[in-house]
Design a protein around this motif. Structure first.
Motif, PDB file in Angstrom:
ATOM      1  N   ALA B 154       0.872  -1.276  -0.124  1.00  0.00           N
ATOM      2  CA  ALA B 154       0.100  -0.058  -0.163  1.00  0.00           C
ATOM      3  C   ALA B 154       0.835   1.203   0.085  1.00  0.00           C
ATOM      4  O   ALA B 154       0.551   2.301  -0.589  1.00  0.00           O
ATOM      5  CB  ALA B 154      -0.842   0.006   1.289  1.00  0.00           C
ATOM      6  N   MET B 155       2.084   1.221   0.517  1.00  0.00           N
ATOM      7  CA  MET B 155       2.814   2.267   0.751  1.00  0.00           C
ATOM      8  C   MET B 155       3.229   2.676  -0.550  1.00  0.00           C
ATOM      9  O   MET B 155       3.380   3.783  -1.216  1.00  0.00           O
ATOM     10  CB  MET B 155       4.158   2.313   1.693  1.00  0.00           C
ATOM     11  CG  MET B 155       3.589   1.804   3.085  1.00  0.00           C
ATOM     12  SD  MET B 155       4.617   1.717   4.210  1.00  0.00           S
ATOM     13  CE  MET B 155       4.977   3.587   4.786  1.00  0.00           C
ATOM     14  N   ILE B 156       3.800   1.772  -1.197  1.00  0.00           N
ATOM     15  CA  ILE B 156       4.413   1.759  -2.865  1.00  0.00           C
ATOM     16  C   ILE B 156       3.357   2.348  -3.759  1.00  0.00           C
ATOM     17  O   ILE B 156       3.494   3.410  -4.097  1.00  0.00           O
ATOM     18  CB  ILE B 156       5.043   0.338  -3.128  1.00  0.00           C
ATOM     19  CG1 ILE B 156       6.336   0.010  -2.403  1.00  0.00           C
ATOM     20  CG2 ILE B 156       5.234   0.465  -4.877  1.00  0.00           C
ATOM     21  CD1 ILE B 156       6.830  -1.297  -2.643  1.00  0.00           C
ATOM     22  N   VAL B 157       1.944   1.725  -3.691  1.00  0.00           N
ATOM     23  CA  VAL B 157       1.165   2.010  -4.692  1.00  0.00           C
ATOM     24  C   VAL B 157       0.567   3.439  -4.139  1.00  0.00           C
ATOM     25  O   VAL B 157       0.310   4.358  -5.037  1.00  0.00           O
ATOM     26  CB  VAL B 157      -0.145   1.082  -4.761  1.00  0.00           C
ATOM     27  CG1 VAL B 157      -1.085   1.547  -5.737  1.00  0.00           C
ATOM     28  CG2 VAL B 157       0.638  -0.056  -5.247  1.00  0.00           C
ATOM     29  N   ASN B 161       0.952   6.602  -6.686  1.00  0.00           N
ATOM     30  CA  ASN B 161      -0.447   7.345  -7.285  1.00  0.00           C
ATOM     31  C   ASN B 161      -0.509   8.726  -6.733  1.00  0.00           C
ATOM     32  O   ASN B 161      -1.485   9.114  -7.076  1.00  0.00           O
ATOM     33  CB  ASN B 161      -1.482   6.082  -7.029  1.00  0.00           C
ATOM     34  CG  ASN B 161      -1.453   5.323  -8.005  1.00  0.00           C
ATOM     35  OD1 ASN B 161      -0.597   4.932  -8.610  1.00  0.00           O
ATOM     36  ND2 ASN B 161      -2.704   4.554  -8.340  1.00  0.00           N
ATOM     37  N   GLY B 162       0.288   9.046  -5.560  1.00  0.00           N
ATOM     38  CA  GLY B 162      -0.107  10.300  -4.904  1.00  0.00           C
ATOM     39  C   GLY B 162      -1.561  10.163  -4.108  1.00  0.00           C
ATOM     40  O   GLY B 162      -2.283  11.219  -4.379  1.00  0.00           O
ATOM     41  N   ASP B 163      -1.834   9.189  -3.706  1.00  0.00           N
ATOM     42  CA  ASP B 163      -2.973   9.052  -3.211  1.00  0.00           C
ATOM     43  C   ASP B 163      -3.202   8.134  -2.155  1.00  0.00           C
ATOM     44  O   ASP B 163      -2.985   6.939  -1.872  1.00  0.00           O
ATOM     45  CB  ASP B 163      -4.003   8.193  -4.413  1.00  0.00           C
ATOM     46  CG  ASP B 163      -5.586   7.890  -3.951  1.00  0.00           C
ATOM     47  OD1 ASP B 163      -5.891   8.549  -3.064  1.00  0.00           O
ATOM     48  OD2 ASP B 163      -6.182   7.059  -4.789  1.00  0.00           O
ATOM     49  N   MET B 164      -3.317   8.763  -0.831  1.00  0.00           N
ATOM     50  CA  MET B 164      -3.523   8.467   0.442  1.00  0.00           C
ATOM     51  C   MET B 164      -4.474   7.380   0.485  1.00  0.00           C
ATOM     52  O   MET B 164      -4.557   6.584   1.509  1.00  0.00           O
ATOM     53  CB  MET B 164      -3.232   9.360   1.619  1.00  0.00           C
ATOM     54  CG  MET B 164      -2.125  10.128   1.895  1.00  0.00           C
ATOM     55  SD  MET B 164      -0.792   8.434   2.566  1.00  0.00           S
ATOM     56  CE  MET B 164      -1.520   7.986   4.116  1.00  0.00           C
ATOM     57  N   ASP B 165      -5.756   7.549  -0.388  1.00  0.00           N
ATOM     58  CA  ASP B 165      -7.003   6.874   0.003  1.00  0.00           C
ATOM     59  C   ASP B 165      -6.244   5.221  -0.458  1.00  0.00           C
ATOM     60  O   ASP B 165      -7.086   4.184   0.035  1.00  0.00           O
ATOM     61  CB  ASP B 165      -7.876   7.085  -1.025  1.00  0.00           C
ATOM     62  CG  ASP B 165      -9.032   6.334  -0.919  1.00  0.00           C
ATOM     63  OD1 ASP B 165      -9.521   6.155   0.319  1.00  0.00           O
ATOM     64  OD2 ASP B 165      -9.733   5.766  -1.883  1.00  0.00           O
ATOM     65  N   VAL B 166      -5.533   5.091  -1.259  1.00  0.00           N
ATOM     66  CA  VAL B 166      -4.766   3.677  -1.576  1.00  0.00           C
ATOM     67  C   VAL B 166      -4.495   2.874  -0.351  1.00  0.00           C
ATOM     68  O   VAL B 166      -4.721   1.771  -0.069  1.00  0.00           O
ATOM     69  CB  VAL B 166      -3.986   3.615  -2.627  1.00  0.00           C
ATOM     70  CG1 VAL B 166      -2.982   2.383  -2.703  1.00  0.00           C
ATOM     71  CG2 VAL B 166      -4.159   3.930  -3.890  1.00  0.00           C
ATOM     72  N   PHE B 167      -3.506   3.725   0.433  1.00  0.00           N
ATOM     73  CA  PHE B 167      -3.264   3.340   1.899  1.00  0.00           C
ATOM     74  C   PHE B 167      -4.449   3.159   2.771  1.00  0.00           C
ATOM     75  O   PHE B 167      -4.554   1.792   3.293  1.00  0.00           O
ATOM     76  CB  PHE B 167      -1.965   4.189   2.583  1.00  0.00           C
ATOM     77  CG  PHE B 167      -1.741   3.537   3.753  1.00  0.00           C
ATOM     78  CD1 PHE B 167      -0.621   2.747   3.818  1.00  0.00           C
ATOM     79  CD2 PHE B 167      -2.401   4.003   5.034  1.00  0.00           C
ATOM     80  CE1 PHE B 167      -0.173   2.195   4.937  1.00  0.00           C
ATOM     81  CE2 PHE B 167      -1.726   3.128   6.191  1.00  0.00           C
ATOM     82  CZ  PHE B 167      -0.720   2.430   6.026  1.00  0.00           C
TER      83      PHE B 167
END
Lengths: 179, 179
Positions: B154-157, B161-167
DNA sequence: GTCTATAAGATGATAGAC
DNA sequence: GTCTATCATCTTATAGAC
């Protein structure tokens, strides 16, 4: 096979094992019995090579996915195809995802390469969003983001630990979202 | 602050952003207003530096975790502390986990460094196995392996993506294992 | 297309002065 | 402890012959 393709093949195998910054024109040329100067004819700069490499990687992944889903498969069967596509190279050649490697080195890469890596992740998130949406799951995009993250991370941790069960346990967690 | 610690501080920040192979003794020395030769007094080889760096990173993580769990917290509250520990640096400084970076570059690193990275992952899997076990979850170790993988990925993606929602979406998936 | 030759700069590392 | 000076080697990249 065109020389440009064999160059990309060697670059991909080496970068997926060692990272972008540890792979040089010389390394690739040596592996192919060529001279590093010859590679510059096919890819003028290392940035060009990196961009072409990620673009081809994303196209190949998408083509393999499209070839394996037959029309209207069940969501879970389709998710399993997506998971198996990630599992293959890790189990057979201990190679982790090219974009997981490049994503980890992001701060040292040209922005043109980072753009392609981002496009790969977003493409995969879109694929999975559709699967979760077809299954009627609420917030399908968030499930997709979590799934891409989990599988990319699983390849890294499984690789370091030399433990495929790390990948399979993660795949199981991803699958629970459709159970 | 001892010079060795400031060297590790700079090395850690740079490697978490750019990877092991893009960070040199010169880079670190420049950031500290020193000469690269001086660094060799504190860390004779780059391998020594890498080993010390990962060891300190794992110790600091463990100490922060131990300091925040007060005795007998509920499993979910404890899991949230573990998750928050991963989220912090990513949100504040866009720095991903040192071991996610090094794990991705595994094939180009000295085995002594890979050993420390593996110890970090196994330590975290052990922490989480205990949490899931305390919660009475079946197969707690598999849940732990999946959780570590998911959060590292999650940290990498999220970074790319510049998207904390991914984390956050990934953290939510990890949390479902205790709901 | 591939080669030789070469450039300008970076790399990890060491010797020895202060 | 930190410095200057230096080393052998590697890096990406180019010019020009074949």
């Amino acid at each position: 096979m065109p020389t440009a393709q064999t160059i990309l093949d060697s670059a991909e195998a080496q970068m997926r094992a060692r990272g972008y910054n540890d792979v040089s024109y010389r390394n690739i040329a040596d592996a192919l019995g060529m001279k590093s100067a010859s590679l510059h004819y096919h890819f003028a700069s290392k940035t060009d090579l990196g961009v072409a490499l990620v673009r081809r990687y994303a196209e190949n992944f998408r083509a393999a996915y499209d070839a394996q889903i037959q029309g209207n498969s069940a969501p879970l069967a389709t998710l399993d195809i997506f998971i198996a596509l990630h599992r293959q190279a890790l189990a057979e050649q201990e190679l982790i995802c090219l974009c997981a490697v490049l994503g980890a080195e992001r701060g040292s890469l040209p922005e043109a390469i980072n753009d392609e890596v981002r496009a790969f992740f977003i493409g995969n998130i879109n694929i999975l969003t559709q699967i979760f949406n077809n299954a009627g799951r609420p917030k399908p995009e968030r499930a997709a983001k979590a799934s891409v993250s989990a599988l990319e991370g699983a390849m890294i941790v499984a690789g370091v630990n030399g433990d495929m069960d790390v990948f399979d346990a993660t795949a199981e967690l991803v699958r629970t979202q459709l159970l």
